[in-house]
Motif scaffolding. Sequence first.
Motif, short mmCIF file in Angstrom:
data_model
loop_
_atom_site.label_atom_id
_atom_site.label_comp_id
_atom_site.label_asym_id
_atom_site.label_seq_id
_atom_site.Cartn_x
_atom_site.Cartn_y
_atom_site.Cartn_z
N VAL A 1 19.89 -32.72 -68.75
CA VAL A 1 20.61 -32.48 -67.50
C VAL A 1 22.07 -32.92 -67.63
CG1 VAL A 1 20.73 -33.03 -65.04
CG2 VAL A 1 18.51 -32.77 -66.15
N VAL A 2 22.28 -34.13 -68.17
CA VAL A 2 23.61 -34.75 -68.18
C VAL A 2 24.56 -34.02 -69.12
CG1 VAL A 2 24.88 -36.85 -68.75
CG2 VAL A 2 22.72 -37.00 -67.50
N VAL A 3 24.10 -33.71 -70.34
CA VAL A 3 25.01 -33.17 -71.36
C VAL A 3 25.61 -31.83 -70.96
CG1 VAL A 3 25.16 -32.35 -73.74
CG2 VAL A 3 24.00 -34.50 -73.24
N PRO A 4 24.82 -30.81 -70.54
CA PRO A 4 25.45 -29.54 -70.16
C PRO A 4 26.43 -29.68 -68.99
CG PRO A 4 23.09 -29.26 -70.45
CD PRO A 4 23.35 -30.73 -70.46
N CYS A 5 26.07 -30.51 -68.00
CA CYS A 5 26.96 -30.70 -66.85
C CYS A 5 28.27 -31.37 -67.28
CB CYS A 5 26.27 -31.54 -65.78
SG CYS A 5 24.81 -30.76 -65.04
N LEU A 6 28.18 -32.38 -68.14
CA LEU A 6 29.38 -33.07 -68.60
C LEU A 6 30.24 -32.17 -69.47
CD1 LEU A 6 28.14 -36.66 -69.49
CD2 LEU A 6 29.74 -36.02 -67.72
N VAL B 1 29.63 -41.22 -72.24
CA VAL B 1 28.39 -41.09 -71.47
C VAL B 1 27.29 -40.47 -72.32
CG1 VAL B 1 27.34 -39.93 -69.50
CG2 VAL B 1 29.57 -41.01 -69.25
N VAL B 2 27.62 -39.46 -73.12
CA VAL B 2 26.61 -38.82 -73.97
C VAL B 2 26.09 -39.81 -75.02
CG1 VAL B 2 26.26 -37.04 -75.72
CG2 VAL B 2 27.46 -36.49 -73.61
N ALA B 3 26.99 -40.60 -75.61
CA ALA B 3 26.56 -41.60 -76.60
C ALA B 3 25.67 -42.66 -75.94
CB ALA B 3 27.78 -42.25 -77.25
N ALA B 4 26.05 -43.11 -74.74
CA ALA B 4 25.24 -44.11 -74.04
C ALA B 4 23.88 -43.54 -73.65
CB ALA B 4 25.99 -44.60 -72.79
N PHE C 1 26.89 -41.84 -60.81
CA PHE C 1 26.16 -40.64 -60.40
C PHE C 1 25.51 -39.94 -61.59
CE2 PHE C 1 29.15 -40.18 -56.53
CZ PHE C 1 28.33 -41.01 -55.79
N THR C 2 26.20 -39.91 -62.73
CA THR C 2 25.63 -39.22 -63.90
C THR C 2 24.37 -39.90 -64.40
OG1 THR C 2 26.92 -40.47 -65.54
CG2 THR C 2 27.94 -38.52 -64.61
N TRP C 3 24.21 -41.17 -64.08
CA TRP C 3 23.09 -41.95 -64.62
C TRP C 3 21.82 -41.81 -63.80
CZ3 TRP C 3 25.11 -41.91 -68.78
CH2 TRP C 3 24.94 -42.83 -69.78
N MET C 4 21.76 -40.83 -62.91
CA MET C 4 20.61 -40.68 -62.03
C MET C 4 19.58 -39.67 -62.53
SD MET C 4 22.15 -40.81 -58.17
CE MET C 4 22.87 -42.32 -57.50
N ALA C 5 19.99 -38.69 -63.33
CA ALA C 5 19.12 -37.57 -63.67
C ALA C 5 18.01 -37.97 -64.65
CB ALA C 5 19.94 -36.43 -64.25
N VAL D 1 11.53 -33.87 -60.38
CA VAL D 1 11.78 -32.96 -59.25
C VAL D 1 12.87 -33.51 -58.33
CG1 VAL D 1 10.74 -31.91 -57.21
CG2 VAL D 1 9.46 -32.02 -59.35
N LEU D 2 12.88 -34.83 -58.12
CA LEU D 2 13.86 -35.42 -57.21
C LEU D 2 15.22 -35.63 -57.86
CD1 LEU D 2 11.78 -38.14 -55.31
CD2 LEU D 2 12.54 -35.93 -54.45
N SER D 3 15.22 -36.20 -59.06
CA SER D 3 16.49 -36.68 -59.63
C SER D 3 17.25 -35.64 -60.44
CB SER D 3 16.24 -37.92 -60.50
OG SER D 3 15.50 -37.58 -61.65
N ALA D 4 16.55 -34.70 -61.09
CA ALA D 4 17.25 -33.73 -61.94
C ALA D 4 18.21 -32.86 -61.13
CB ALA D 4 16.25 -32.89 -62.72
N PRO D 5 17.76 -32.22 -60.03
CA PRO D 5 18.72 -31.44 -59.25
C PRO D 5 19.77 -32.31 -58.56
CG PRO D 5 16.56 -31.46 -58.18
CD PRO D 5 16.38 -32.06 -59.52
N LEU D 6 19.36 -33.52 -58.11
CA LEU D 6 20.32 -34.41 -57.47
C LEU D 6 21.41 -34.82 -58.46
CD1 LEU D 6 21.21 -36.21 -55.10
CD2 LEU D 6 19.66 -37.98 -55.97
#
Length: 549
Positions: A247-252, A270-273, A459-463, A508-513
């Motif tokens: 989720v994180v990498v494509p959005c970033l 963020v990607v490395a972390a 926010f990025t750390w939620m998915a 279901v909750l965190s990926a779209p959020l």
Amino acid sequence: MKINANIGKSVAGKRRGYIDLDMEPNIEQKGVRVYTFIEPDTENKRKLYDKWWQKLCLRCHPPDATPSWQPSWWSRFFPYPLCSTYRHTAQNLCIIFFFLLTWGILYAGLGEAIGLKGELLGMALLVISAYLVGWLWLKLTTLPALIGMLLTGILFQNLQLVQMTDAYRKLNQDLRKIALVIILTRAGLGLDAAVMKRHYAAVLQLGLLPWLVECFAIGILTHYLLYLPWIWGFLLGSMIASVSPAVVVPCLFRLRDSGYGVAKGIPTIVVAAAAIDDSVSVAVFAIILNAMFSTGSATFNIIKGPLSIIVGVAIGSLWGAMTAIIPEKDDTYVAILRFLALFLGGLFSYFISSLIGWSGAGPLAIVSSGFVAAYFWDKQGWPVNKNPVSNAFRILWIFFEPILFAFTGAQVTISALDPEVIKMGAICLITCLFLRAIATFLVSFGCGLNSKEKIFISFTWMAKATVQAALGPAALDMVHNGQTAGAPKEEEESHAKALLAVSVLSVVLSAPLGALLIALTGPRLLSKHDPAVEEADGEMKTVDTSTQL
């Protein structure tokens, strides 16, 4: 894209009409006029595709990124954008064809022996449907395709389109393990040693401390709200605390391509972390799960945890270093041989470590081998995460992503879920996401970030997605296989089902959020770096922005 139009009368006179049509004057300095080139196709699309159905088609059928070939008859029978381009159609047909080939091979080899004829067909249809639904979900909503794949699996299971027999579960388990190996190898290959060295404090702070906070918060809250034993609560916490690179990498990267956060290297950090976060999560989960279901002495199981970490890192590092020497770097088949070395080595280390009871060593060996291999390959001229081996794993993930998420969703029977577990699980997840966001904001001090950038990283750390889908059914699999942690089987099965339900709920909750928060807050919280115009030697020069990153 910008070009320097200092070409005298040959442009100003003979081709003036061409420039007026396709270029717009931007600035003029020292007699040099600079024009901004506007792609004719883009201008045409603005004029032609103004109807709602045409815009919808363009969302589902994007244009080819690079020049492409198609048969002469293609556009006559499949006009664009009503239909996708020939390249995209051929790609999707290849993937569906490969899924069908896999089903045919499995049926030919196993069908008569263990009676999987009906189940294998159902599995093939499930995976193909999940792939198509995920693709459509991504195009229409821009949310991660994995959500559509997960929902497809849940739908198939609750409509009784797939059957959950023991043979199905065993094959299901093995395929999910292969998907996990691919996830961990990609995480290792994506770690840049130069970035780690330059930003090691920020990467470790963001990769470890928020993970610890959420892991302990999940363990404590599920103990009191879901009544899980402490060990089961922390097992769940070690899994849920992982951030999803899917989720994180494509959005970033979409933000990075637009220039947001590039100046401070926020996407890279963020990607490395996230890779560190995933590695720790899988390793700790494996150690706790192995300790729970192990039959050895308690003292040895406690000592085995740290030892498995050391052994896994050491073996993985040696294996990764070996791939820089064998095969020889100028070998004609070096790319495919290196891919096989990492992939087969990862499968071997994961399956063997599970077999001998050292489950924590396998995941760390996989990540370490990818990281060390990428480090040495970079010195030999292969950029980190932009080399043939990384591309091969990226393609392999296209096939295993629908397998992983569809099969995880197919283990959820809605009628069998306890409403109380869902309600309390949702409260635990939302509370812990909030706590993690606060922890991420606080631990990012000293990383050279301003307040807006710290809020964005929170926010990025939620998915959640990939690790939760891969590990969510693991405890239930062990209970179904007859293994025990010392409690009655009915009780352990209830705890394992609660883990699976919460893991699916987290996706279901965190990926779209998470995806929505990254897309909406990125342009508002991150500064934009625009390298289009730079000063050099007192003269204005133009730079082609399409080459940036």
